[in-house]
Enzyme design. Structure first.
Site, PDB file in Angstrom:
ATOM      1  N   LYS A  95      10.849  32.620   7.475  1.00 21.82           N
ATOM      2  CA  LYS A  95      10.741  32.192   6.075  1.00 21.82           C
ATOM      3  C   LYS A  95       9.743  33.017   5.255  1.00 21.82           C
ATOM      4  O   LYS A  95       9.883  33.136   4.055  1.00 21.82           O
ATOM      5  CB  LYS A  95      10.392  30.712   6.007  1.00 21.82           C
ATOM      6  CG  LYS A  95      11.568  29.845   6.442  1.00 21.82           C
ATOM      7  CD  LYS A  95      11.431  28.426   5.931  1.00 21.82           C
ATOM      8  CE  LYS A  95      12.679  27.622   6.247  1.00 21.82           C
ATOM      9  NZ  LYS A  95      12.734  27.226   7.671  1.00 21.82           N
ATOM     10  N   GLU A 117      10.134  22.363  -1.599  1.00 16.70           N
ATOM     11  CA  GLU A 117      10.325  21.328  -0.596  1.00 16.70           C
ATOM     12  C   GLU A 117      10.072  21.949   0.770  1.00 16.70           C
ATOM     13  O   GLU A 117      10.089  23.162   0.918  1.00 16.70           O
ATOM     14  CB  GLU A 117      11.766  20.812  -0.647  1.00 16.70           C
ATOM     15  CG  GLU A 117      12.798  21.709   0.061  1.00 16.70           C
ATOM     16  CD  GLU A 117      13.051  23.060  -0.609  1.00 16.70           C
ATOM     17  OE1 GLU A 117      12.724  23.198  -1.812  1.00 16.70           O
ATOM     18  OE2 GLU A 117      13.541  23.974   0.074  1.00 16.70           O
ATOM     19  N   SER A 384      14.807  32.439  15.110  1.00 16.17           N
ATOM     20  CA  SER A 384      14.266  32.301  13.754  1.00 16.17           C
ATOM     21  C   SER A 384      12.808  31.860  13.700  1.00 16.17           C
ATOM     22  O   SER A 384      12.113  32.147  12.733  1.00 16.17           O
ATOM     23  CB  SER A 384      15.133  31.321  12.960  1.00 16.17           C
ATOM     24  OG  SER A 384      15.295  30.097  13.659  1.00 16.17           O
TER      25      SER A 384
HETATM   26  C1  LIG Z   1      13.794  26.488   8.175  1.00 15.19           C
HETATM   27  C2  LIG Z   1      14.171  26.980   9.469  1.00 15.19           C
HETATM   28  C3  LIG Z   1      15.520  27.138   9.826  1.00 15.19           C
HETATM   29  C4  LIG Z   1      16.646  26.688   8.975  1.00 15.19           C
HETATM   30  O1  LIG Z   1      16.755  27.325   7.739  1.00 15.19           O
HETATM   31  P1  LIG Z   1      17.861  28.403   7.436  1.00 15.19           P
HETATM   32  O2  LIG Z   1      17.773  28.608   5.975  1.00 15.19           O
HETATM   33  O3  LIG Z   1      19.188  27.835   7.857  1.00 15.19           O
HETATM   34  O4  LIG Z   1      17.512  29.604   8.211  1.00 15.19           O
HETATM   35  C5  LIG Z   1      15.805  27.686  11.065  1.00 15.19           C
HETATM   36  N1  LIG Z   1      14.815  28.038  11.928  1.00 15.19           N
HETATM   37  C6  LIG Z   1      13.519  27.904  11.606  1.00 15.19           C
HETATM   38  C7  LIG Z   1      12.484  28.314  12.598  1.00 15.19           C
HETATM   39  C8  LIG Z   1      13.158  27.375  10.383  1.00 15.19           C
HETATM   40  O5  LIG Z   1      11.867  27.239  10.091  1.00 15.19           O
END
Ligand SMILES: *Cc1c(COP(=O)(O)O)cnc(C)c1O
Length: 403
Positions: A95, A117, A384
């Site tokens: 992010k 948010e 992610s």
């Molecule tokens: C917020 C988050 C997601 C989900 O958000 P996307 O916009 O679908 O990527 C996935 N993995 C992590 C570690 C997150 O913090």
């Protein structure tokens, strides 16, 4: 099924096929037009690109590596599994890539406060970080349920100087947090900048957040080629709103030899309110200013959703994903809570990497896919985020089975 020609850009009104657009109160129209105008100006501006690239390198720690997960691959005995390590970024997830972009844009536009948010708290922490770095105030709206579940991230945001505003209506999770942040934004859209946390919301956010996340796929494409001399045969990413997924997918969308999988949360099962598998079970509708696949109640309002992963707990999904589903370019499938938690422990114990519960959905899916694909094939997962934020919750709720 055949793939129709891929059209990468939204139209100038922000449409990906029939999805996206801008369904907003009249008082927001001129403000959003201005954001679109300023963003279009800077997205190709050399100084802006250099400023952001320097931050990616020296602040975030990009490029994030690709790691060959040998022990998991051996355990499965099928395709080779690789991880794009977004968990190693500063603040622990993908992010930060779009938060820095949005914060720089807000600063350039003369805004004084970032608002947003947050679900799991990852977007809130990343935005609070970016706000501290560029010198802006920051208000983060977060559901009470998530505040209790993701305590360490709440503390982080406060240490970073952000204000965390609890949201106590409805299910007290991500959707309600967006509702409240939107309301606060409407009160002063001139001085505040609503830094949306995924590829959702009205135009230009799905396009802008995608552009900022595209660095993930660009690096991965090059790194994977250097490591193996080929493209990965398969890409796998979890999909909440869809930002980490679209970031990895974008540079590969036109490569026909690459199969692409987006993984949604099937939660506790497919009863209404027990999952957030939007692309699997939703129908086109409107939420938070844009059109997308949407889980709806009997009145057509956004339905109740649930996932063990707070960051995937959203009844809508990015408009570009909705479009990519319809043209059959990306396969959308699902993983339930138990499978995700199992993958959380598998990755921790076989590779020494504790993944976010969100990312664990992608890991669980890749393990299944690796069996199906068999030896000689490859799978690249977008890991992610890291699971530090989740450890207390996991031990409390699943410790008996695993520890
Ligand atoms: C917020 C988050 C997601 C989900 O958000 P996307 O916009 O679908 O990527 C996935 N993995 C992590 C570690 C997150 O913090």
């Amino acid at each position: 099924m055949s793939v129709k020609k891929f059209d990468p850009m939204p139209t100038k009104d922000g449409y990906f096929g029939e999805y996206g657009g801008s369904f907003i109160p009249p008082q927001l129209e001129s403000v959003l037009n201005e954001i679109t105008y300023e963003y279009e100006k800077i997205r190709n501006d050399e100084n802006f690109i250099k400023e952001l690239s320097d931050l990616y390198k020296h602040y975030v720690g990009r490029p994030s590596p690709i790691f060959f997960a040998k022990r998991i691959s051996n355990m499965v005995g099928g395709a080779d599994i690789y991880l794009k390590r977004e968990d190693l970024n500063h603040t622990g997830a993908h992010k930060i890539n779009h938060c820095l972009g949005e914060a720089l844009l807000a600063k350039k536009m003369g805004k004084t406060k970032l608002i947003a948010e947050t679900g799991a708290g990852q977007h809130g922490v990343a935005l609070a970080t970016a706000a501290a770095l560029v010198g802006l105030e920051c208000d983060i709206f977060m559901g009470e349920v998530d505040i209790n579940k993701e305590h360490p991230n709440v503390v982080r945001m406060k240490i970073l100087g952000a204000k965390v505003i609890p949201v106590s209506h409805g299910r007290q999770t991500l959707k309600e947090a967006v509702d409240s942040a939107f309301e606060a934004y409407l009160k002063d859209p001139v001085n505040q900048f609503y830094a949306i946390g995924s590829v959702v919301g009205p135009h230009p956010f799905p396009m802008m957040v995608r552009d900022f996340q595209q660095i993930v796929g660009e690096e991965a494409k090059k790194q994977f080629m250097e490591m193996t001399g080929k493209h990965p045969d398969n890409l796998v990413a979890c999909v909440g709103g869809g930002s980490n997924a679209i970031g990895l997918f974008t540079p590969f969308l036109e490569e026909e030899d690459v199969n692409i999988y987006g993984v949604e949360p099937a939660g506790r099962g497919f009863k209404d309110g027990d999952h957030a598998a939007t692309l699997t079970l939703g129908k086109p509708g409107i939420i938070h200013g844009f059109k997308c696949y949407l889980l709806q109640d009997e009145n057509g309002d956004p339905g109740k959703v649930y996932s063990v992963a707070s960051g995937l707990d959203y009844p809508g999904v990015g408009p570009q994903h909705s479009y990519l589903k319809d043209i059959n370019r990306v396969n959308y499938d699902y993983i339930n809570d138990d499978e995700a938690i199992d993958a959380f422990f598998t990755l921790s114990r076989l590779e020494g990497i504790i993944p976010a519960i969100e990312s664990s959905h992608a890991v669980a899916y890749a393990i299944k896919l690796a069996k199906k694909e068999g030896k000689g094939k490859s799978i690249l997962i977008n890991l992610s985020g890291r699971g530090d934020k989740d450890i207390d919750f996991v031990v409390e709720n699943f410790g008996d089975k695993y520890i």
